[in-house]
Design an enzyme around this catalytic site. Structure first.
Site, PDB file in Angstrom:
ATOM      1  CD  GLU A  61      -2.443  -1.391   2.588  1.00  0.00           C
ATOM      2  OE1 GLU A  61      -2.136  -0.993   3.675  1.00  0.00           O
ATOM      3  OE2 GLU A  61      -3.541  -2.127   2.696  1.00  0.00           O
ATOM      4  CB  CYS A 119      -8.350   1.572   8.253  1.00  0.00           C
ATOM      5  SG  CYS A 119      -7.973   0.507   6.875  1.00  0.00           S
TER       6      CYS A 119
END
Lengths: 651, 651
Positions: free
Chosen positions: B316, B412
């Site tokens: 990521e 998240c």
């Protein structure tokens, strides 16, 4: 049903190649790749292959080195060595090969089983984990090597190893009970079994191939069930279940019901090749119909212009129709070898030249491109667009190497490339009845057996850099010469001894010339093959707005070495004139293509601005393209096949 | 060195938002997202968060459910709830939050430690594996929630939990010995510690933040060494070492020597935000210089036009300069939230409006776009180009979901988006001395404390669909109004009570109007924000030959719903006129952009041909674009931001 009247291949050992274009590969394969790869087989750190056979033969103590499919290296090399020895019987390669054959014979078990990983690491678990084991595809390589060596030398030693192994397989897999339900996790033995059937006349090998095809996909879970039932050890490949679904191994449906090219691209074409071979021997039309349907999907929706296949690294596999990204590509070299094997068989079934167009596309672009001109470094992945910086820094592109690699522990691709180069003759000449087919245009001599006669041909050509092919026969008599008329040649002219031939039969990509030949008769083909701007189907998103250059079968590409950095900023107008220039000192002598294009300027951009209102400036730049197969022989740099089009695309 | 004279944010609870554009998000966040997410926290199957705290508090028996960072869900939700309750003190949300606060208090250990995974699964291993544990970033969420709740309600209960936790951290990490060498594996507590310092005046929290920054990168291997030394269990994340190198966690170099945006994009901007905050409180110019250098690299070379950052799914993370693929993108929603947090702090340090341009870019495109209009489905990954078929079939794109997703176990992004929406006021108003800054143009009321006075403002605007912003003051007195002058507004006109103001000070992206204000005075901004064709830096390979449309801060995109399938076959001429049409019934009311373009035709192509000599036909097509943030609210389909340019790019 019954055997169809199919076209036969012609083995190596029936003449020499002397071809301006291919020599650099064929000579290099014999003089550099075969010795280099032999040294790799003998290198415990690089491969451990000879080591493993010696341990299995009880000659040395030790642990098995390498992967479950490590053995394939020995037999692919032996197959290549056989093709080489057929033409060079006095080469030292023969002695090396003999040592390898002796070793293989000693390593083989009494019952015929031969795969060192299982023999050394899991002797009680042979054939208990076909889901992961690769056993059968590796054993296919034993069969092919045995047959090739027999052809090359007349010696049966390795063929007998192969027969003993194949007999063991027939016994094991044709029994009643659970073993009779099993199929190879990695297809690829099927066409080898047919080859052995043709070699020996023993029907049981054909029956086993047929059996594997008939069973495949009738129970998609059969291998998972076996794994559950019989394999009480850790998985051979711990991440296996992240990519190895039923389509991955073409077990998702009965093979006759499969309609699309799916899964691991090497497995796929190996399987399809076996289906075509079994059709040839049995006349099973349903098998052939499936091959045709799959082939159309494969070449009509899932193949790169270079003949690369399998666009995803994860699973080295096919994805979906028209999904052919150039930079996150996989396009494994082995997969193009397998596509050539499949396509050649489709030609053998049909006599349709279009199948050889595809074989040639795969070989002349991806397979040749996979090896460096010194024969010692290799692309396993064959991108159509490389930006080295992104390959290094973006994990999505990490598998795309910007330069050819050294020997991988399992160096499947270098060896598949070698056996294709060493055995290239199998793609050139074919026979059926009184017809002698020329499927690819490669300079050299040939002595071909045709209905108890020997026909001598001599081919002279600058193909594919030049459009003229001269084929001289040095034998007289009545027979038909069938010459491939490539799909990309919009108008192919034929001459006999200098006079245009108007009445030859043109059918399904072939030109037939039937006559009583005189010694010295020369047929000249003039192919229609100027350099052309190509465009791809609008649904290939990755090529939208782009063009590329081809000349005949050769895809061209643009390298940073010729065109500067950031190839994405180049623009080509597809109406521009293309200059074809032969450069004798470049890359062993190559035809380059030059064209006037544009480069988008970076003027006015600074380090802090990524986006701005539209304002673009370009300047003229002369662009130079080289054959894709020759890329990356001048150091690391950017490369692209597809270039953005300027102007006339939407006129 | 010492505290600099920085710009202060204004908390929620200082007025209401009433904005034609943002209402759909702000209302939705309060009325739908907060209740929905509360239900998810209470759902053992979806998250197990409340469950884990109840087990930790000794109220029920059970195993910990979920990931090591599962707890963050409770505190991010509490922070959002606090912002909401500040404006809606009588909402039932207050009671839910109180239950959560009570529970958190009961779950906290006597020594102040609070992270249920370690408390329940590895109580003897607290802080023993900072490489993998995410402990400190999760604890940062406790601090932020405690502060927000205190602001919103005046109640100290959660703040005291935070203080007790922070005291424990100070004691643990400021000691001599190995613990004193440690730094967070996942940065993100540093800016929270500064917040707590500002809230309490306790210097030790600032010192700890400073300590973590000073240590970070001085020994890049410090966390591996700790792992080796103190963690005798299986790894928390078994595949961790495939992506978590030193740059991944920004530990590759001392922070003051870092020059590029590297690694996991959320960690990165969280770290940089902490660096900016510590600079504000200490005047440490080296820290700020590093922030500036990194920010330039980030926004000048590594940011999508949507404010998305982190172009690789693996890790990521950031990759390299100009490597911004649109279709294999990551661009996590959380990373854009973090970029906004970092950028806002850079504005606070400098008063330079360009930083708020970037915060707004990230929020108005990626963050808003990450949530569906019903508030119940979310993009975690924010692509700029989606072809659903390829997302399904190509593993390289499997992480790119063509439709918003439900609740992930660790959600998240939905929670980071919620706290950004609920706390949006922190981006709108700021103060310093006698200057009141308006950083974003959002309709509504505000009562802002400025040097012991309360200034009341009323903003009315159709921004960003409309270029006029009216700001009325309902207070009188002398102060300076500082209005952001966006970088994309090439000429911003300012009017006071209808008359053009010629003499306002324009500096670093801000317009300053200093005067003695009368009640009812109205400043009108006329921003220069027609829809514009945008082009990207020529080195962004993925956007080569393409243009996109923006209006002010809004990136527009093209959806299949409006433009048909295969968006790659569309062409736009950047000289074409763009019609701006407000469509009240579309997507809650939106301005669409319409432009006459072309579509490449599929005529003449068949199922069996992928490549052919160049021949392309196009027909006219009217194209319609919608704001990127509103995409995928009409079912699954293709979407693209960048469209191929036709014609004039290279004129």
């Amino acid at each position: 049903m019954g055997k169809i009247d199919y076209i036969h291949t012609v083995q190596p050992g029936t003449g020499g190649i002397d071809d301006a274009f291919l020599n650099r590969y064929v000579l290099m394969s014999g003089e550099r790749m075969i010795p280099y790869q032999w040294s790799m087989l003998n290198n415990d750190e690089k491969s451990g292959i000879i080591h493993d056979f010696r341990v299995a033969a009880g000659e040395i103590e030790g642990e098995h080195i390498g992967m479950v499919f490590q053995d394939e290296g020995l037999f692919k090399w032996l197959e290549s060595a056989a093709y080489y020895v057929a033409d060079h019987p006095d080469s030292p390669v023969r002695a090396w090969a003999q040592r390898a054959i002796d070793l293989a014979e000693r390593a083989q078990q009494e019952d015929g089983y031969l795969l060192t990983w299982f023999q050394l690491k899991a002797p009680d678990k042979e054939f208990c984990n076909l889901l992961e084991s690769h056993e059968l595809v590796c054993m296919g390589n034993v069969l092919e090597a045995g047959i090739a060596w027999h052809h090359a030398t007349g010696e049966r030693q390795l063929l007998d190893v192969a027969i003993k192994l194949a007999d063991h397989l027939c016994e094991y897999f044709m029994q009643d009970g659970p073993a009779g339900d099993l199929v190879p996790g990695h297809p690829g033995i099927e066409f080898c079994l047919v080859k052995l059937y043709r070699e020996t006349g023993q029907e049981k090998y054909l029956k086993l191939a047929q059996h594997f095809l008939d069973r495949r996909g009738t129970d998609p879970e059969v291998l998972e069930k076996q794994h559950e039932r019989e394999w009480d050890r850790p998985p051979i490949f711990p991440t296996w279940n992240t990519f190895a679904d039923h389509t991955y191994m073409q077990i998702h449906a009965p093979v006759r019901q499969q309609t699309t090219a799916e899964g691991h691209a090497v497995r796929a074409s190996y399987l399809y090749a076996g289906m075509a071979d079994v059709y040839m021997e049995t006349g099973d039309r349903e098998l052939f119909a499936a091959c045709e349907t799959i082939w159309k999907n494969l070449t009509g929706k899932r193949m790169y212009i270079t003949g690369g296949v399998g666009s995803s690294e994860c699973g080295e596999r096919y994805t979906g129709d028209y999904d052919l990204p150039n930079d996150t590509v996989y396009a494994e070299s082995c997969a193009s070898v397998a596509l050539a094997l499949f396509s050649r068989r489709m030609f053998q079934c049909t006599g349709d030249g279009k199948y050889l167009d595809t074989a040639e596309r795969a070989i002349y672009n991806t397979v040749l491109g996979s090896v460096s001109l010194d024969g010692q470094s290799y692309f396993y992945v064959n991108p159509l667009e490389v930006w080295p910086d992104a390959c290094e820094k973006n994990p999505s592109k990490r598998h795309v190497r910007p330069v050819r690699q050294g020997w991988y522990q399992v160096a499947c691709c270098p060896q598949n490339t070698l056996r294709t180069l060493a055995g290239i003759r199998e793609y050139i000449y074919y026979t059926k009845g009184d017809t002698l087919y020329v499927g690819m245009y490669v300079g050299g001599d040939a002595q071909i057996s045709l209905q108890d006669r020997k026909i001598a041909l001599h081919v002279q050509t600058g193909y594919p850099f030049n459009s003229t092919v001269d084929i001289r026969t040095d034998s007289q008599g009545a027979y038909t010469l069938a010459l491939r008329d490539p799909g990309w040649s919009e108008e192919t002219d034929v001459f006999l001894n200098g006079s245009r031939v108007e009445d030859c039969v043109r059918e399904k990509g072939m030109i037939y010339i039937q006559r009583r030949w005189q010694k010295g008769d020369t047929v000249t083909l003039k192919l229609d093959m100027p350099a052309r701007f190509m465009v791809s189907h609008p649904r290939i998103r990755a090529n939208s707005g782009r063009v590329c250059l081809m000349k005949g079968p050769l895809v061209y590409c643009f390298e940073e070495a010729d065109n500067g950095t950031n190839l994405s900023s180049l623009r080509l107008n597809p109406d521009a004139a293309v200059a074809e220039v032969y450069e004798p000192d470049l890359l062993g002598g190559t035809l380059t293509l030059s064209v006037s294009g544009l480069r988008i300027m970076e003027e006015g951009w600074d380090e802090e601005t990524l986006y701005r209102p539209f304002r673009v400036k370009a300047r003229k730049q002369e662009l130079r393209a080289i054959p894709y197969c020759l890329w990356n022989n001048r150091g690391q740099g950017e490369m692209t096949v597809w270039i953005h089009s300027s102007g006339s695309e939407v006129s």
